[in-house]
Scaffold this motif. Structure first.
Motif, PDB file in Angstrom:
ATOM      1  N   ILE A  42       6.916   9.246   3.437  1.00 27.08           N
ATOM      2  CA  ILE A  42       6.271   8.893   2.172  1.00 27.08           C
ATOM      3  C   ILE A  42       6.717   7.517   1.688  1.00 27.08           C
ATOM      4  CG2 ILE A  42       6.037   9.514  -0.263  1.00 27.08           C
ATOM      5  CD1 ILE A  42       6.527  12.451   0.640  1.00 27.08           C
ATOM      6  N   LEU A  43       8.032   7.294   1.698  1.00 26.62           N
ATOM      7  CA  LEU A  43       8.594   6.074   1.121  1.00 26.62           C
ATOM      8  C   LEU A  43       8.616   4.902   2.081  1.00 26.62           C
ATOM      9  CD1 LEU A  43      11.557   7.763  -0.793  1.00 26.62           C
ATOM     10  CD2 LEU A  43       9.449   6.860  -1.798  1.00 26.62           C
ATOM     11  N   ALA A  44       8.627   5.173   3.372  1.00 22.82           N
ATOM     12  CA  ALA A  44       8.650   4.108   4.380  1.00 22.82           C
ATOM     13  C   ALA A  44       7.618   4.419   5.456  1.00 22.82           C
ATOM     14  CB  ALA A  44      10.042   3.971   4.976  1.00 22.82           C
ATOM     15  N   PRO A  45       6.328   4.405   5.110  1.00 21.07           N
ATOM     16  CA  PRO A  45       5.281   4.841   6.038  1.00 21.07           C
ATOM     17  C   PRO A  45       5.181   4.006   7.314  1.00 21.07           C
ATOM     18  CG  PRO A  45       4.325   3.779   4.109  1.00 21.07           C
ATOM     19  CD  PRO A  45       5.769   3.989   3.802  1.00 21.07           C
ATOM     20  N   SER A  46       5.703   2.779   7.303  1.00 21.00           N
ATOM     21  CA  SER A  46       5.652   1.939   8.500  1.00 21.00           C
ATOM     22  C   SER A  46       6.760   2.291   9.494  1.00 21.00           C
ATOM     23  CB  SER A  46       5.771   0.459   8.122  1.00 21.00           C
ATOM     24  OG  SER A  46       7.068   0.168   7.626  1.00 21.00           O
ATOM     25  N   GLY A  47       7.689   3.153   9.068  1.00 21.49           N
ATOM     26  CA  GLY A  47       8.812   3.510   9.926  1.00 21.49           C
ATOM     27  C   GLY A  47      10.072   2.726   9.634  1.00 21.49           C
ATOM     28  N   LYS A  48       9.980   1.769   8.698  1.00 26.09           N
ATOM     29  CA  LYS A  48      11.145   1.014   8.238  1.00 26.09           C
ATOM     30  C   LYS A  48      11.008   0.792   6.743  1.00 26.09           C
ATOM     31  CE  LYS A  48       8.761  -3.136   9.833  1.00 26.09           C
ATOM     32  NZ  LYS A  48       8.761  -4.214  10.826  1.00 26.09           N
ATOM     33  N   LEU A  49      12.126   0.598   6.060  1.00 28.84           N
ATOM     34  CA  LEU A  49      12.075   0.390   4.614  1.00 28.84           C
ATOM     35  C   LEU A  49      12.045  -1.104   4.324  1.00 28.84           C
ATOM     36  CD1 LEU A  49      12.189   1.966   1.874  1.00 28.84           C
ATOM     37  CD2 LEU A  49      14.596   1.288   1.786  1.00 28.84           C
ATOM     38  N   ARG A  50      10.909  -1.562   3.815  1.00 34.11           N
ATOM     39  CA  ARG A  50      10.739  -2.974   3.467  1.00 34.11           C
ATOM     40  C   ARG A  50      11.095  -3.156   1.992  1.00 34.11           C
ATOM     41  NH1 ARG A  50       4.567  -3.072   4.827  1.00 34.11           N
ATOM     42  NH2 ARG A  50       4.860  -1.213   3.551  1.00 34.11           N
ATOM     43  N   ALA A  51      12.201  -3.847   1.728  1.00 37.46           N
ATOM     44  CA  ALA A  51      12.684  -4.030   0.357  1.00 37.46           C
ATOM     45  C   ALA A  51      12.334  -5.423  -0.135  1.00 37.46           C
ATOM     46  CB  ALA A  51      14.185  -3.816   0.288  1.00 37.46           C
TER      47      ALA A  51
END
Length: 275
Positions: A42-51
């Protein structure tokens, strides 16, 4: 008689078949629902967390000294959130905060760490605040502004970052002083040095950082408001908010926020009270 009944039955069956919509699948009697979406999906749908981060302020991102590890409360919280989700961390550093906010709204980044204003809450979702920061003024040497109460005077030029929450509030509230917009905090510091503005308004964490780069400048005592920084996520991902709320409570309780504040040299801020 029997043959007529059969023909009638066949006709009725054919007509009924025409009434059944095409393309609609029926569930198997023993079909089971699929697994619930994980917080990471849900929070990182691309598979990584983009901040989304922006430079020049300890609340967000400060480049590492001599190529070392970057600092900043936002940078550290983003890294911790990625670890909690079990996904790679991708800090995305923009030139200014306005670009970060646009990226959150469009979903170009998955998370940001910014002032949870009423206006911003309409276009992105926030967890509870983790940091409280006074809003104030940095004045240049020889500035006609001597106190927070004497800011709104004719002929006085007050700088703000274009599109910031300070811009929105002071453009509305200051009736006599002129509001001058700078594209970035760095440009605002240069404007102060050159006397193009008499004071610059934003949160005190950024003001103290700026004061080190503008000789003779000082942060005025008092405040004109408060910023409450919180984790922001794009609209439409509210199913992940319980996880982000839990994360926020955890990093306040375990000392990560306080430690990040200290490592970034952030002044004029305090960890928000537990709620």
């Amino acid at each position: 008689m029997v043959s007529i009944d059969r023909r009638l039955f066949a006709s009725f069956a054919f007509a009924a078949a025409l009434l059944v919509p095409c393309g609609i699948a029926t569930a198997e009697p023993d079909a089971k629902p699929g697994p619930a979406s994980s917080p990471a999906s849900i929070l990182a749908p691309s598979g990584k967390l983009r901040a989304g981060l922006y430079p020049g302020t300890p609340t967000s991102y400060l480049a590492g000294r001599d190529g070392g590890t970057p600092r900043g409360v936002g940078y550290e919280l983003g890294k911790a959130l990625a670890e909690k989700l079990g996904v790679p961390y991708e800090p995305v550093v923009f030139k200014k905060n306005a670009e970060v906010l646009e990226a959150v709204q469009s979903g170009a980044v998955d998370v940001a760490f910014t002032n949870a204003s009423v206006a911003r809450a309409k276009v992105m979702d926030f967890a509870p605040a983790y940091l409280d920061i006074e809003l104030g003024y940095l004045v240049r040497a020889g500035s006609p502004v001597a106190s927070v109460d004497t800011v709104d005077q004719k002929g006085t030029k007050i700088g703000v970052t274009k599109g910031s929450s300070s811009d929105g509030v002071l453009s509305r509230d200051l009736k006599n002083a002129e509001v001058v917009r700078a594209e970035t905090v760095g440009l605002a510091a240069e404007m102060l040095k050159e006397g193009k503005i008499d004071a610059f308004a934003t949160n005190k964490a950024t003001l103290f950082e700026m004061s080190d780069k503008v000789p003779g400048s000082k942060v005025l005592d008092g405040r004109w408001g408060m910023e409450r920084h919180a984790v922001a996520i794009p609209k439409g991902r509210d199913a992940g908010l319980p996880f982000v709320r839990s994360f926020t409570a955890e990093v306040k309780a375990n000392g990560l926020v306080a430690g990040a504040v200290e490592r970034a040299g952030l002044r004029g801020a305090q960890v928000s009270e537990m709620k």
